[in-house]
Design a protein around this motif. Structure first.
Motif, PDB file in Angstrom:
ATOM      1  N   UNK A 160       0.828  -1.203   0.000  1.00 43.01           N
ATOM      2  CA  UNK A 160       0.000   0.000   0.000  1.00 43.01           C
ATOM      3  C   UNK A 160       0.867   1.258   0.000  1.00 43.01           C
ATOM      4  N   UNK A 161       1.945   1.236   0.781  1.00 37.17           N
ATOM      5  CA  UNK A 161       2.846   2.388   0.839  1.00 37.17           C
ATOM      6  C   UNK A 161       3.523   2.606  -0.499  1.00 37.17           C
ATOM      7  N   UNK A 162       3.943   1.525  -1.159  1.00 40.30           N
ATOM      8  CA  UNK A 162       4.594   1.645  -2.456  1.00 40.30           C
ATOM      9  C   UNK A 162       3.633   2.181  -3.511  1.00 40.30           C
ATOM     10  N   UNK A 163       2.380   1.756  -3.472  1.00 42.48           N
ATOM     11  CA  UNK A 163       1.385   2.282  -4.408  1.00 42.48           C
ATOM     12  C   UNK A 163       1.155   3.763  -4.147  1.00 42.48           C
ATOM     13  N   UNK A 164       1.144   4.129  -2.881  1.00 43.15           N
ATOM     14  CA  UNK A 164       0.960   5.528  -2.514  1.00 43.15           C
ATOM     15  C   UNK A 164       2.106   6.374  -3.057  1.00 43.15           C
ATOM     16  N   UNK A 165       3.308   5.883  -2.940  1.00 40.51           N
ATOM     17  CA  UNK A 165       4.477   6.605  -3.434  1.00 40.51           C
ATOM     18  C   UNK A 165       4.472   6.654  -4.954  1.00 40.51           C
ATOM     19  N   UNK A 166       4.054   5.569  -5.604  1.00 37.94           N
ATOM     20  CA  UNK A 166       3.995   5.555  -7.063  1.00 37.94           C
ATOM     21  C   UNK A 166       3.008   6.604  -7.572  1.00 37.94           C
ATOM     22  N   UNK A 167       1.896   6.778  -6.894  1.00 43.98           N
ATOM     23  CA  UNK A 167       0.933   7.818  -7.268  1.00 43.98           C
ATOM     24  C   UNK A 167       1.578   9.198  -7.183  1.00 43.98           C
ATOM     25  N   UNK A 168       2.340   9.429  -6.130  1.00 44.71           N
ATOM     26  CA  UNK A 168       2.996  10.725  -5.962  1.00 44.71           C
ATOM     27  C   UNK A 168       4.092  10.932  -7.012  1.00 44.71           C
ATOM     28  N   UNK A 169       4.786   9.866  -7.370  1.00 44.46           N
ATOM     29  CA  UNK A 169       5.761   9.947  -8.458  1.00 44.46           C
ATOM     30  C   UNK A 169       5.048  10.337  -9.742  1.00 44.46           C
ATOM     31  N   UNK A 204      13.501   3.585 -14.443  1.00 44.98           N
ATOM     32  CA  UNK A 204      13.564   4.914 -13.857  1.00 44.98           C
ATOM     33  C   UNK A 204      12.175   5.484 -13.638  1.00 44.98           C
ATOM     34  N   UNK A 205      12.124   6.760 -13.223  1.00 48.62           N
ATOM     35  CA  UNK A 205      10.858   7.389 -12.878  1.00 48.62           C
ATOM     36  C   UNK A 205       9.956   7.573 -14.091  1.00 48.62           C
ATOM     37  N   UNK A 206      10.550   7.846 -15.235  1.00 42.57           N
ATOM     38  CA  UNK A 206       9.741   8.029 -16.436  1.00 42.57           C
ATOM     39  C   UNK A 206       8.941   6.772 -16.732  1.00 42.57           C
ATOM     40  N   UNK A 207       9.604   5.617 -16.755  1.00 42.73           N
ATOM     41  CA  UNK A 207       8.907   4.377 -17.037  1.00 42.73           C
ATOM     42  C   UNK A 207       7.896   4.043 -15.955  1.00 42.73           C
ATOM     43  N   UNK A 208       8.220   4.378 -14.709  1.00 44.50           N
ATOM     44  CA  UNK A 208       7.276   4.135 -13.616  1.00 44.50           C
ATOM     45  C   UNK A 208       6.018   4.983 -13.784  1.00 44.50           C
ATOM     46  N   UNK A 209       6.201   6.237 -14.187  1.00 45.90           N
ATOM     47  CA  UNK A 209       5.054   7.129 -14.392  1.00 45.90           C
ATOM     48  C   UNK A 209       4.195   6.634 -15.549  1.00 45.90           C
ATOM     49  N   UNK A 210       4.816   6.212 -16.632  1.00 46.90           N
ATOM     50  CA  UNK A 210       4.067   5.707 -17.773  1.00 46.90           C
ATOM     51  C   UNK A 210       3.239   4.496 -17.370  1.00 46.90           C
ATOM     52  N   UNK A 211       3.824   3.587 -16.600  1.00 45.91           N
ATOM     53  CA  UNK A 211       3.084   2.420 -16.153  1.00 45.91           C
ATOM     54  C   UNK A 211       1.925   2.836 -15.250  1.00 45.91           C
ATOM     55  N   UNK A 212       2.164   3.830 -14.389  1.00 46.32           N
ATOM     56  CA  UNK A 212       1.112   4.301 -13.486  1.00 46.32           C
ATOM     57  C   UNK A 212      -0.060   4.875 -14.264  1.00 46.32           C
ATOM     58  N   UNK A 213       0.228   5.618 -15.334  1.00 39.58           N
ATOM     59  CA  UNK A 213      -0.833   6.175 -16.173  1.00 39.58           C
ATOM     60  C   UNK A 213      -1.529   5.076 -16.968  1.00 39.58           C
ATOM     61  N   UNK A 214      -0.745   4.195 -17.604  1.00 40.53           N
ATOM     62  CA  UNK A 214      -1.318   3.158 -18.450  1.00 40.53           C
ATOM     63  C   UNK A 214      -2.177   2.190 -17.644  1.00 40.53           C
ATOM     64  N   UNK A 215      -1.809   1.956 -16.383  1.00 39.56           N
ATOM     65  CA  UNK A 215      -2.558   1.010 -15.564  1.00 39.56           C
ATOM     66  C   UNK A 215      -3.804   1.635 -14.953  1.00 39.56           C
ATOM     67  N   UNK A 216      -3.897   2.971 -15.011  1.00 35.67           N
ATOM     68  CA  UNK A 216      -5.033   3.637 -14.413  1.00 35.67           C
ATOM     69  C   UNK A 216      -4.837   4.015 -12.967  1.00 35.67           C
ATOM     70  N   UNK A 217      -3.651   3.710 -12.421  1.00 42.31           N
ATOM     71  CA  UNK A 217      -3.390   4.050 -11.023  1.00 42.31           C
ATOM     72  C   UNK A 217      -3.355   5.554 -10.828  1.00 42.31           C
ATOM     73  N   UNK A 218      -2.796   6.248 -11.819  1.00 33.53           N
ATOM     74  CA  UNK A 218      -2.789   7.720 -11.818  1.00 33.53           C
ATOM     75  C   UNK A 218      -3.642   8.193 -12.976  1.00 33.53           C
ATOM     76  N   UNK A 219      -4.571   9.059 -12.701  1.00 35.30           N
ATOM     77  CA  UNK A 219      -5.451   9.588 -13.742  1.00 35.30           C
ATOM     78  C   UNK A 219      -4.985  10.963 -14.179  1.00 35.30           C
ATOM     79  N   UNK A 220      -5.235  11.362 -15.427  1.00 32.81           N
ATOM     80  CA  UNK A 220      -4.893  12.710 -15.900  1.00 32.81           C
ATOM     81  C   UNK A 220      -5.510  13.758 -14.998  1.00 32.81           C
ATOM     82  N   UNK A 221      -4.665  14.791 -14.689  1.00 33.71           N
ATOM     83  CA  UNK A 221      -5.106  15.916 -13.869  1.00 33.71           C
ATOM     84  C   UNK A 221      -5.543  15.490 -12.483  1.00 33.71           C
ATOM     85  N   UNK A 222      -5.017  14.350 -11.990  1.00 37.77           N
ATOM     86  CA  UNK A 222      -5.386  13.899 -10.665  1.00 37.77           C
ATOM     87  C   UNK A 222      -4.623  14.693  -9.628  1.00 37.77           C
TER      88      UNK A 222
END
Length: 222
Positions: A160-169, A204-222
Motif C-alpha cells: 500500500x505504501x509503495x502504491x501511494x508513493x507511485x501515485x505521488x511519483x 527509472x521514474x519516467x517508465x514508472x510514471x508511464x506504467x502508473x498512467x497506463x494502468x489507471x493508477x494515476x489519472x490525468x489531472x489527478x
C-alpha cells in the motif's frame, strides 16, 4: 567521469549548436553526430555513448523507433545508452510514445544551454529527467489520448505504501517532496522507490510514471 554523448538531429546547425554547448564542459564529450535514427543506431552501437541526445522527427528512422532499438536488450550488444529526447512541446505529438519506448526523459529544444548540460548530467547519472512543471502536464495530455487503461499485474506486487508513493511519483513529486507529503525520511522514500522499480521491472521514474498512467493508477489531472 566524462559523459560521452551522441547528438542526433536532422538539422546540421542544431547538431553543431548542441555539440558546442556540451563540449564546452570538461565533464562532457560529444563523440559523434547523426542526422537520422538509422545512423544514430549504427553509431551508438560502435561508439557506445553514455547518453544519446535524440530528436524525434527525422528521416529514415524516427527518434521513437531509434530509441526503442537502442534500449532493447540484445545478446550481441550489452551496452544500453540512456536516451534524452529532444522535442518542441507544441509540435510533437509523439513524446509520450518516445518515453514509453524507453527514453529516460525529454528536453524542450528552446531550453537554456545550462538546462541542456544539466539534463545530460542527470540522465547520465541514471536518473530520469522528469520535471514536474512540464513532464507531468505532457504525460497527462497524452494519457487522455491513450486507450482505456489496463491494470498492470505488476501493481499487485506493490505494498500500500509503495502504491501511494507511485501515485505521488506520477504526479511529478521529487523524493524530498514525497518525504514531506508522507512525513517520512527521504532515505526511506529512496528505498521504497528502488523497490517499486524492481517490482515493476522499470529502469527509472519516467517508465514508472508511464506504467502508473497506463494502468489507471494515476489519472490525468489527478
Amino acid at each position: 567521469m566524462t559523459v560521452s554523448v551522441l547528438v542526433v538531429d536532422d538539422q546540421a546547425m542544431v547538431r553543431a549548436g548542441f555539440s558546442a554547448i556540451l563540449d564546452a564542459h570538461d565533464d562532457i564529450h560529444v563523440i559523434g553526430q547523426a542526422a537520422d535514427g538509422a545512423e544514430a543506431v549504427r553509431l551508438a552501437r560502435s561508439l557506445r555513448p553514455d547518453v544519446v541526445l535524440m530528436d524525434i522527427r527525422m528521416p529514415n528512422l524516427n527518434g521513437i523507433d531509434a530509441t526503442r532499438e537502442l534500449v532493447r536488450p540484445s545478446r550481441g550488444e550489452p551496452h544500453i545508452p540512456r536516451v534524452l529526447v529532444l522535442t518542441t512541446f507544441d509540435a510533437d505529438d509523439y513524446v509520450y510514445d518516445a518515453l514509453a519506448a524507453g527514453a529516460s526523459g525529454f528536453l524542450l529544444k528552446d531550453a537554456l544551454p545550462e538546462e541542456l548540460v544539466q539534463a545530460v548530467r542527470i540522465v547520465a547519472a541514471g536518473d530520469a529527467l522528469l520535471a514536474p512543471s512540464v513532464t507531468r502536464r505532457l504525460l497527462e495530455r497524452f494519457a487522455t489520448q491513450r486507450p482505456a487503461p489496463r491494470r498492470a499485474q505488476a501493481l499487485a506486487e506493490l505494498t500500500e505504501r509503495e502504491r501511494e508513493i507511485l501515485v505521488l511519483i506520477g504526479r511529478g513529486l521529487s523524493n524530498s517532496e514525497i518525504a514531506s507529503e508522507l512525513f517520512i525520511a527521504e532515505q526511506t522514500v529512496k528505498t521504497h522507490v528502488s523497490r517499486i522499480f524492481t517490482k515493476l521491472g522499470v529502469r527509472d521514474r519516467v517508465q514508472a510514471v508511464i506504467l502508473a498512467f497506463d494502468s489507471g493508477l494515476v489519472e490525468p489531472a489527478s
